[in-house]
Design a protein around this motif. Sequence first.
Motif, PDB file in Angstrom:
ATOM      1  N   GLU A 105      63.828  22.410  69.753  1.00  0.00           N
ATOM      2  CA  GLU A 105      63.911  21.913  68.367  1.00  0.00           C
ATOM      3  C   GLU A 105      64.886  22.758  67.545  1.00  0.00           C
ATOM      4  OE1 GLU A 105      59.974  21.795  66.745  1.00  0.00           O
ATOM      5  OE2 GLU A 105      59.381  20.077  67.980  1.00  0.00           O
ATOM      6  N   ASP A 106      64.762  24.091  67.651  1.00  0.00           N
ATOM      7  CA  ASP A 106      65.659  24.977  66.893  1.00  0.00           C
ATOM      8  C   ASP A 106      67.115  24.752  67.288  1.00  0.00           C
ATOM      9  OD1 ASP A 106      63.646  26.128  65.412  1.00  0.00           O
ATOM     10  OD2 ASP A 106      63.468  27.924  66.648  1.00  0.00           O
ATOM     11  N   LEU A 107      67.363  24.622  68.586  1.00  0.00           N
ATOM     12  CA  LEU A 107      68.738  24.425  69.044  1.00  0.00           C
ATOM     13  C   LEU A 107      69.278  23.060  68.609  1.00  0.00           C
ATOM     14  CD1 LEU A 107      68.471  26.015  72.613  1.00  0.00           C
ATOM     15  CD2 LEU A 107      69.589  26.985  70.591  1.00  0.00           C
ATOM     16  N   GLY A 108      68.418  22.054  68.637  1.00  0.00           N
ATOM     17  CA  GLY A 108      68.829  20.720  68.165  1.00  0.00           C
ATOM     18  C   GLY A 108      69.163  20.745  66.680  1.00  0.00           C
ATOM     19  N   ARG A 109      68.336  21.431  65.911  1.00  0.00           N
ATOM     20  CA  ARG A 109      68.588  21.545  64.469  1.00  0.00           C
ATOM     21  C   ARG A 109      69.854  22.358  64.199  1.00  0.00           C
ATOM     22  NH1 ARG A 109      62.433  22.727  63.388  1.00  0.00           N
ATOM     23  NH2 ARG A 109      61.677  20.613  63.061  1.00  0.00           N
TER      24      ARG A 109
ATOM     25  N   LYS B 228      72.530  22.429  66.090  1.00  0.00           N
ATOM     26  CA  LYS B 228      73.686  21.534  66.315  1.00  0.00           C
ATOM     27  C   LYS B 228      73.870  20.592  65.127  1.00  0.00           C
ATOM     28  CE  LYS B 228      72.273  20.418  70.503  1.00  0.00           C
ATOM     29  NZ  LYS B 228      72.088  19.809  71.804  1.00  0.00           N
ATOM     30  N   THR B 229      72.758  20.069  64.603  1.00  0.00           N
ATOM     31  CA  THR B 229      72.829  19.183  63.433  1.00  0.00           C
ATOM     32  C   THR B 229      73.402  19.933  62.237  1.00  0.00           C
ATOM     33  OG1 THR B 229      70.904  17.978  64.236  1.00  0.00           O
ATOM     34  CG2 THR B 229      71.470  17.673  61.929  1.00  0.00           C
ATOM     35  N   SER B 230      72.993  21.188  62.054  1.00  0.00           N
ATOM     36  CA  SER B 230      73.511  22.000  60.945  1.00  0.00           C
ATOM     37  C   SER B 230      75.013  22.217  61.089  1.00  0.00           C
ATOM     38  CB  SER B 230      72.791  23.349  60.879  1.00  0.00           C
ATOM     39  OG  SER B 230      71.429  23.149  60.574  1.00  0.00           O
ATOM     40  N   CYS B 231      75.485  22.377  62.314  1.00  0.00           N
ATOM     41  CA  CYS B 231      76.935  22.506  62.547  1.00  0.00           C
ATOM     42  C   CYS B 231      77.645  21.239  62.092  1.00  0.00           C
ATOM     43  CB  CYS B 231      77.231  22.730  64.030  1.00  0.00           C
ATOM     44  SG  CYS B 231      77.106  24.437  64.546  1.00  0.00           S
ATOM     45  N   GLN B 232      77.070  20.094  62.429  1.00  0.00           N
ATOM     46  CA  GLN B 232      77.672  18.819  62.043  1.00  0.00           C
ATOM     47  C   GLN B 232      77.693  18.658  60.524  1.00  0.00           C
ATOM     48  OE1 GLN B 232      75.145  16.156  64.194  1.00  0.00           O
ATOM     49  NE2 GLN B 232      76.151  16.547  66.157  1.00  0.00           N
ATOM     50  N   ARG B 233      76.737  19.287  59.838  1.00  0.00           N
ATOM     51  CA  ARG B 233      76.660  19.192  58.373  1.00  0.00           C
ATOM     52  C   ARG B 233      77.416  20.331  57.685  1.00  0.00           C
ATOM     53  NH1 ARG B 233      70.249  17.826  57.993  1.00  0.00           N
ATOM     54  NH2 ARG B 233      70.407  15.665  58.672  1.00  0.00           N
ATOM     55  N   ASN B 234      78.181  21.086  58.457  1.00  0.00           N
ATOM     56  CA  ASN B 234      78.971  22.206  57.933  1.00  0.00           C
ATOM     57  C   ASN B 234      78.103  23.288  57.289  1.00  0.00           C
ATOM     58  OD1 ASN B 234      81.433  21.054  58.730  1.00  0.00           O
ATOM     59  ND2 ASN B 234      81.440  19.766  56.910  1.00  0.00           N
ATOM     60  N   ASP B 235      76.922  23.510  57.844  1.00  0.00           N
ATOM     61  CA  ASP B 235      76.031  24.561  57.344  1.00  0.00           C
ATOM     62  C   ASP B 235      75.928  25.631  58.431  1.00  0.00           C
ATOM     63  OD1 ASP B 235      74.157  26.128  56.121  1.00  0.00           O
ATOM     64  OD2 ASP B 235      72.679  24.527  55.830  1.00  0.00           O
ATOM     65  N   LEU B 236      77.001  26.432  58.540  1.00  0.00           N
ATOM     66  CA  LEU B 236      77.098  27.396  59.632  1.00  0.00           C
ATOM     67  C   LEU B 236      76.000  28.446  59.586  1.00  0.00           C
ATOM     68  CD1 LEU B 236      78.659  28.434  62.094  1.00  0.00           C
ATOM     69  CD2 LEU B 236      80.046  29.801  60.527  1.00  0.00           C
TER      70      LEU B 236
ATOM     71  N   LEU C 110      69.116  29.306  63.055  1.00  0.00           N
ATOM     72  CA  LEU C 110      68.266  28.558  63.993  1.00  0.00           C
ATOM     73  C   LEU C 110      68.528  28.970  65.443  1.00  0.00           C
ATOM     74  CD1 LEU C 110      68.526  25.134  62.194  1.00  0.00           C
ATOM     75  CD2 LEU C 110      66.393  26.369  62.599  1.00  0.00           C
ATOM     76  N   THR C 111      69.773  29.270  65.762  1.00  0.00           N
ATOM     77  CA  THR C 111      70.104  29.720  67.119  1.00  0.00           C
ATOM     78  C   THR C 111      69.477  31.084  67.376  1.00  0.00           C
ATOM     79  OG1 THR C 111      72.192  28.508  66.919  1.00  0.00           O
ATOM     80  CG2 THR C 111      71.991  30.038  68.762  1.00  0.00           C
ATOM     81  N   ILE C 112      69.526  31.963  66.370  1.00  0.00           N
ATOM     82  CA  ILE C 112      68.878  33.280  66.485  1.00  0.00           C
ATOM     83  C   ILE C 112      67.381  33.092  66.726  1.00  0.00           C
ATOM     84  CG2 ILE C 112      68.184  35.328  65.154  1.00  0.00           C
ATOM     85  CD1 ILE C 112      70.994  35.183  63.817  1.00  0.00           C
ATOM     86  N   SER C 113      66.792  32.171  65.979  1.00  0.00           N
ATOM     87  CA  SER C 113      65.360  31.890  66.136  1.00  0.00           C
ATOM     88  C   SER C 113      65.037  31.451  67.565  1.00  0.00           C
ATOM     89  CB  SER C 113      64.950  30.811  65.131  1.00  0.00           C
ATOM     90  OG  SER C 113      63.617  30.445  65.317  1.00  0.00           O
ATOM     91  N   ALA C 114      65.902  30.623  68.133  1.00  0.00           N
ATOM     92  CA  ALA C 114      65.689  30.153  69.515  1.00  0.00           C
ATOM     93  C   ALA C 114      65.779  31.318  70.503  1.00  0.00           C
ATOM     94  CB  ALA C 114      66.714  29.075  69.865  1.00  0.00           C
ATOM     95  N   PHE C 115      66.776  32.177  70.310  1.00  0.00           N
ATOM     96  CA  PHE C 115      66.908  33.346  71.205  1.00  0.00           C
ATOM     97  C   PHE C 115      65.705  34.271  71.066  1.00  0.00           C
ATOM     98  CE2 PHE C 115      71.580  32.590  71.632  1.00  0.00           C
ATOM     99  CZ  PHE C 115      71.654  32.687  73.026  1.00  0.00           C
TER     100      PHE C 115
ATOM    101  N   THR D  82      74.659  24.224  72.250  1.00  0.00           N
ATOM    102  CA  THR D  82      74.558  24.733  70.876  1.00  0.00           C
ATOM    103  C   THR D  82      75.615  25.802  70.617  1.00  0.00           C
ATOM    104  OG1 THR D  82      72.197  24.255  70.801  1.00  0.00           O
ATOM    105  CG2 THR D  82      73.030  25.819  69.180  1.00  0.00           C
ATOM    106  N   LEU D  83      75.772  26.729  71.561  1.00  0.00           N
ATOM    107  CA  LEU D  83      76.773  27.779  71.377  1.00  0.00           C
ATOM    108  C   LEU D  83      78.187  27.202  71.373  1.00  0.00           C
ATOM    109  CD1 LEU D  83      75.222  30.687  73.458  1.00  0.00           C
ATOM    110  CD2 LEU D  83      75.340  30.471  70.991  1.00  0.00           C
ATOM    111  N   ALA D  84      78.411  26.151  72.151  1.00  0.00           N
ATOM    112  CA  ALA D  84      79.727  25.490  72.143  1.00  0.00           C
ATOM    113  C   ALA D  84      79.981  24.859  70.774  1.00  0.00           C
ATOM    114  CB  ALA D  84      79.794  24.435  73.247  1.00  0.00           C
TER     115      ALA D  84
END
Length: 196
Positions: free
Chosen positions: A8-12, A14-22, A28-33, A52-54
Amino acid sequence: MNARKIREDLGRAKTSCQRNDLSRAIYLTISAFRELGGQNAPTDLRGDFRTTLAALASDPQYKKECGQALAYQPGKERELLALLINVYKELRGQEDQEDYETTLQRKLNLDRCLKDGKLFLKQGKPSEADTCFAEALKYYKNEYAAFAVMARAMLEAGEYVRALGHVRRGLKVRPEDAELRHLAEECLRLRAQAGR
């Protein structure tokens, strides 16, 4: 380790990347790790981390601000986590340091829009007021009182439904705000009276 939460965190992210919210994507990626608990990612989650990292690495803001290579390699989860934490701290530091002139100009614009909106309401032009209030939100950063100002102005002009819209937007940002909760009750009460 909760694999569902990681996905879920990784999916969110990717969505945040698409919304330009780096910054949110990195958070969220940190949370997943972190959810891995220091372990290597199981085989079935590696593809999720890789995509996600890509997405993060191809983000224009990431390229501009960080430029560090970012690719998933099994066994390097801790190093990637440390790298992302540093990148996140740098991004947050830049976001938090709005210079004085920029802050002053932004607040002046916000005040001007609120003032113009109130003026339109006095002239009986709620649609124009709404346009001004929508513009005010472009200059909003953390001036939470702006929502109550807009809602109260609409309420006093008899625009209960529009006032309620501003209250709801404010409560999304600050759900615990007592003044907004009071305004919400007042809007609903007056709307119910008007409906009789």
